[in-house]
Design a protein around this motif. Structure first.
Motif, PDB file in Angstrom:
ATOM      1  N   ARG A  14      -3.338  -1.030   0.428  1.00  0.00           N
ATOM      2  CA  ARG A  14      -3.563  -0.136   1.539  1.00  0.00           C
ATOM      3  C   ARG A  14      -4.842   0.105   2.313  1.00  0.00           C
ATOM      4  N   LEU A  47      -0.364 -11.842  -3.780  1.00  0.00           N
ATOM      5  CA  LEU A  47       0.490 -11.150  -4.612  1.00  0.00           C
ATOM      6  C   LEU A  47       0.304 -11.471  -6.049  1.00  0.00           C
ATOM      7  N   HIS A  89       0.595  -3.391  -1.793  1.00  0.00           N
ATOM      8  CA  HIS A  89       1.141  -2.429  -1.227  1.00  0.00           C
ATOM      9  C   HIS A  89       2.132  -2.759  -0.054  1.00  0.00           C
ATOM     10  N   THR A  90       3.372  -2.122  -0.073  1.00  0.00           N
ATOM     11  CA  THR A  90       4.340  -2.626   0.999  1.00  0.00           C
ATOM     12  C   THR A  90       3.613  -2.305   2.277  1.00  0.00           C
ATOM     13  N   GLN A  91       2.999  -1.402   2.577  1.00  0.00           N
ATOM     14  CA  GLN A  91       2.457  -0.947   3.724  1.00  0.00           C
ATOM     15  C   GLN A  91       1.532  -1.748   4.573  1.00  0.00           C
ATOM     16  N   LEU A 116       2.239  -5.265   4.545  1.00  0.00           N
ATOM     17  CA  LEU A 116       3.085  -6.304   4.977  1.00  0.00           C
ATOM     18  C   LEU A 116       2.866  -6.609   6.623  1.00  0.00           C
ATOM     19  N   LYS A 117       2.890  -5.494   7.504  1.00  0.00           N
ATOM     20  CA  LYS A 117       3.038  -5.625   8.811  1.00  0.00           C
ATOM     21  C   LYS A 117       1.503  -6.104   9.338  1.00  0.00           C
TER      22      LYS A 117
END
Ligand SMILES: [Mg+2]
Length: 153
Positions: A98, A114, A120-122, A124-125
């Motif tokens: 992040r 990865l 952190h998934t946030q 991805l965008k």
């Protein structure tokens, strides 16, 4: 290095910004292949810069060993401020967390790795490409045909 992208505008990448922990190093260790790839990228005249929160306190030693520049950024906002030192249009970044969003937002091309410390998934965008390892990420800038293949429309 000019990267031709079929059915889209070509891009030029001259600077590669790296995160340290979880990206360049995994659990504190940098692979021999990664060190070799950094050397090769410098021979191709890429400027390689570490922007790190330095949670392990070893960032300066690593930057000195790899003969790359180090800038400290202990938050996403601080990383974004450090990115003002570079031309966004010719800068690519590689990160995992992040805290790297400030870097990704100020890059032409953003890559997430990865690896064992996770992403952190946030983020991805904010990234264009996800690869399994730092070695794979660095290889994209040496084998730009592969990079073109991923970016083509
Ligand atoms: Mg990290």
């Amino acid at each position: 290095m000019i990267i031709e992208i079929p059915n889209s505008n070509s891009i030029e990448i001259n600077t590669i910004i790296l995160d340290l922990n979880g990206t360049l190093s995994i659990n504190g260790i940098i692979s021999a292949e990664t060190k070799s790839l950094i050397k090769q990228l410098k021979k191709f005249n890429y400027k390689i810069v570490l922007i790190s929160g330095d949670i392990r306190g070893n960032a300066q030693n690593i930057a000195t060993e790899l003969e790359i520049d180090l800038l400290l950024g202990k938050t996403s906002e601080e990383k974004a401020v450090q990115m003002q030192n570079f031309d966004k249009n010719t800068t690519a970044s590689i990160g995992n967390a992040r805290i790297d969003i400030g870097t990704f937002k100020n890059s032409k091309l953003s890559i997430a790795t990865l690896q064992a410390e996770g992403i952190h998934t946030q983020i991805l965008k904010y990234v264009d490409i996800i690869v399994p390892s730092i070695e794979n990420a660095l290889q994209l800038f040496l084998n730009t045909k592969s990079l073109s293949g991923t970016l083509r429309k």
